[in-house]
Design a protein around this motif. Sequence first.
Motif, mmCIF file in Angstrom:
data_model
loop_
_atom_site.group_PDB
_atom_site.id
_atom_site.type_symbol
_atom_site.label_atom_id
_atom_site.label_comp_id
_atom_site.label_asym_id
_atom_site.label_seq_id
_atom_site.Cartn_x
_atom_site.Cartn_y
_atom_site.Cartn_z
ATOM 1 N N SER A 150 -10.529 0.405 8.147
ATOM 2 C CA SER A 150 -10.793 0.941 9.166
ATOM 3 C C SER A 150 -9.593 -0.462 10.177
ATOM 4 O O SER A 150 -9.816 -0.096 11.492
ATOM 5 N N ASP A 208 -3.577 4.959 7.966
ATOM 6 C CA ASP A 208 -3.376 6.563 7.885
ATOM 7 C C ASP A 208 -2.244 6.346 7.101
ATOM 8 O O ASP A 208 -1.633 7.612 6.597
ATOM 9 N N ALA A 227 -4.714 0.351 11.702
ATOM 10 C CA ALA A 227 -5.029 1.675 11.839
ATOM 11 C C ALA A 227 -4.144 1.963 11.162
ATOM 12 O O ALA A 227 -4.080 3.116 10.280
ATOM 13 N N SER A 228 -2.514 1.823 11.279
ATOM 14 C CA SER A 228 -1.849 1.943 10.551
ATOM 15 C C SER A 228 -1.424 2.435 9.103
ATOM 16 O O SER A 228 -0.767 2.620 7.818
#
Length: 491
Positions: free
Chosen positions: A76, A83, A79-80
């Motif tokens: 976490s 994802d 972020a990318s």
Amino acid sequence: MAKNLTTRTEDYSKWYNELVIKADLAENSGVRGCMVIKPYGFAIWERMQAELDRMFKETGHQNAYFPLFIPKSYFSKEASHVDGFAKECAVVTHYRLRNAEDGSGIEVDPDAKLEEELIVRPTSETIIWDTYRKWIQSYRDLPLLINQWANVVRWEMRTRLFLRTAEFLWQEGHTAHATEAEAIEEAEQMMNIYAEFAENYMAIPVIKGTKTESERFAGALETYCIEALMQDGKALQAGTSHFLGQNFAKAFDVKFATKEGNQEYVWATSWGVSTRLMGALVMTHSDDNGLVLPPNLAPDQVVIVPIYRNDEQFEMVSEVANGLMKELRAKGLRVKFDNRDTQKPGWKFNEYELKGVPVRIAIGPKDVENGTVEVARRDTLTKELIENSKVVAYISDLMDEIQKNLYKKATDHRAAHTSSVSTYAEFKEVLEIKGGFILAHWDGTAETEEQIKNQTKATIRCIPLDTDNVAGSCMVTGKPSARKVLFAKAY
């Protein structure tokens, strides 16, 4: 040993699947989506490992090992990155089993739930950068050049041996640098090392380039890649190297004291190739008779098969064979003398043709009398009688000749299946009829890239680094384009 392979023209995908299994490279396992790499397949992978490992160490990199399990909270932080991998992660939630009270078997103990779930490593940026925070304090600790040989898990629903499996083997390099320029230089260097390995050892010509923004590695500012073309006209990404900027350093607070005493975030790269290279090797060179292996990576470069009718002939032939084997090994060649009496010579010939051994030598009683041996090439399927006094030099030269021939054949195939187009209609026509690599202008937008992908299933494989930057108009929108990019359908 009947091969009965489906031909490439009949069904390329089926041919590939059958060949991987029949040549004893790998097989599907009892675990859905995972494979068993068999000894012969692993021997080829070991050759790849050995050469790559040497190349990494020659450029200052060291090997280390990091945990298979990564705390969920680590993902976490960038972020990318999360994802990009969230849909492929296998998650460990419990740490104990127990016998079911109703006697039905083993069950997960509900009281053994982990406080924090663990992700089975899909890639190691997060766990490594958490570690680097402890290792890096000063500019004296940089650059930090680390490689890891490991397995990773990326959950896959549709799998194919070597090309796409839930678990696969790879190496992943992770480096830290004091400046942006040094990190970019490292990422480019590793792309060049991968290209050198592919061309000089795998005999596969590749195109070097950068990925578009939508195709970059999750968390990267730039992804460098090498792209290869398979015999069926589809592309295969053979290696990637990523310039990560300071994203992971900031996410995991990895700073260093500069010579001036300032605190700055380090600059990062990561890079890797996997057992997918095995699939590339099979699909680039092999034929309807089986594997064709380049000598530089073949576990056995030469196999000697004796031909005899009785023990007396066997002794006579074996003496010559053993002498030849010792001479060839003294030249650094990997040689096998197959003196098994459980299989006939014809069966052995078939087996080694299927397994892609570059050179086969047959020696019979008449050969011993005449002072010759029969030398068969796997790449051309031709045979020649060579005098004993000349055979060692002949085969030493033949290794280089076969390696170059395979590279030339693959390069000629790529040239014949590379097109340059100006209009979208022409693009669709070439893609449908000919396939292969297609160079075309693109306006640089993600919307146009996605439109082409949805309508044709072709993707931008890379923005080539070694082609002319000739400006033009996008084949779809007509908007200005700085250069042509490389499209193809891909694995």
